[in-house]
Design an enzyme around this catalytic site. Structure first.
Site, short mmCIF file in Angstrom:
data_model
loop_
_atom_site.label_atom_id
_atom_site.label_comp_id
_atom_site.label_asym_id
_atom_site.label_seq_id
_atom_site.Cartn_x
_atom_site.Cartn_y
_atom_site.Cartn_z
N SER A 105 -23.40 35.78 33.14
CA SER A 105 -24.77 35.37 33.41
C SER A 105 -24.85 34.87 34.85
CB SER A 105 -25.19 34.24 32.47
OG SER A 105 -26.41 33.64 32.89
N TYR A 114 -23.82 26.06 28.43
CA TYR A 114 -23.88 27.52 28.61
C TYR A 114 -23.33 27.92 29.98
CZ TYR A 114 -26.03 32.20 28.77
OH TYR A 114 -26.26 33.55 28.87
#
Length: 257
Positions: free
Chosen positions: A142, A155
């Protein structure tokens, strides 16, 4: 005949969103694709759709946080399609916690899905790739691995770990012609993103605000991420390993320090 003809691929989190787009693209490019997910209904639906198009694909229900499930899934895929030469570690989920309030159980759950699962899947396909004389592992990380914002703990930590895992495996297995790369998506038009917009007080204004931050003035599609995955899976990228490729409409370049 696609440029992945004769290759066997595993895609985790393949029942919807980016994972489904990758599974479909690899199948269209000629690979025999086994995709894993815990969502049996969506997984079976996608498998039926791909099979109706004459593509080599199957759905294997599996929880990638459970090592026994991964081992079974790899064995099943290889029994159906042959040794795995392509692995796409796509399974993951955003996690929003306060570091001072998050429980150890929540931390372990997030890391198991977003990071540990990638190692476990690699663990069970690397022997086949070595026997094949090479392979390609693609980790869907990501943009949060490089640049993040408030409220993304843990995350961002997991995705940064995934890029570190990518580099380490690339170095350790390069001598076996096994390439390991990471794709770093930014805002991508998935059901989850659309659902997030819908929960904002003014969904249209929220989307415009996001779009206006993108240098390309739009949000990427899952198919655009899938195109990069297909390239990394193919021999067209034979000299690329240990790389982090952003598919983010330029957002990373805008905020790079």
């Amino acid at each position: 005949m696609g440029n992945l003809q004769g290759k066997t691929a595993i895609v985790t989190g393949g029942a919807q969103g980016i994972g489904a787009a990758i599974a479909a693209r690899l199948a269209r490019d000629g690979a025999r694709v086994a995709f894993l997910d815990i969502d049996a209904a969506r997984g079976q639906s996608l498998a039926a759709e791909l099979e109706s198009q004459g593509l080599g694909a199957c759905f294997i229900p599996a929880d990638v946080t459970v090592e026994a499930d991964i081992r079974r899934a790899v064995e099943t895929a290889e029994a159906l399609f042959g040794p795995v030469g392509i692995l796409v570690n796509n399974a993951g989920r955003n996690a929003y916690f306060d570091a001072a309030e998050m429980s150890s159980e929540d931390w372990d759950s997030s890391m198991a899905l977003n990071l540990k699962s990638a190692w476990l899947c690699a663990k069970y396909v690397l022997p086949s790739m070595k026997r094949l004389g090479g392979g390609s592992i693609i980790n869907i990380s990501s943009l949060h691995a490089r640049l993040t914002t408030t409220g993304m703990f843990p995350y961002a930590a997991a995705k940064a770990g995934l890029t570190g895992l990518t580099r380490s495996l690339a170095l350790d297995y390069g001598a076996f012609n096994i390439r390991v790369n990471a794709i770093l998506p930014g805002w991508t038009r998935t059901a989850g993103v659309d659902e997030w917009f819908s929960r904002q007080p003014d969904p249209a204004a929220a989307e415009r605000q996001v779009v206006d931050t993108q240098p390309l003035r739009r949000i990427a599609s899952p198919a655009e991420v899938a195109s990069v995955a297909a390239f990394l899976a193919s021999d067209e990228s034979s000299a690329i390993t240990g790389a982090e490729i952003a598919v983010d409409c330029g957002l990373g370049a805008k905020y790079a320090g």
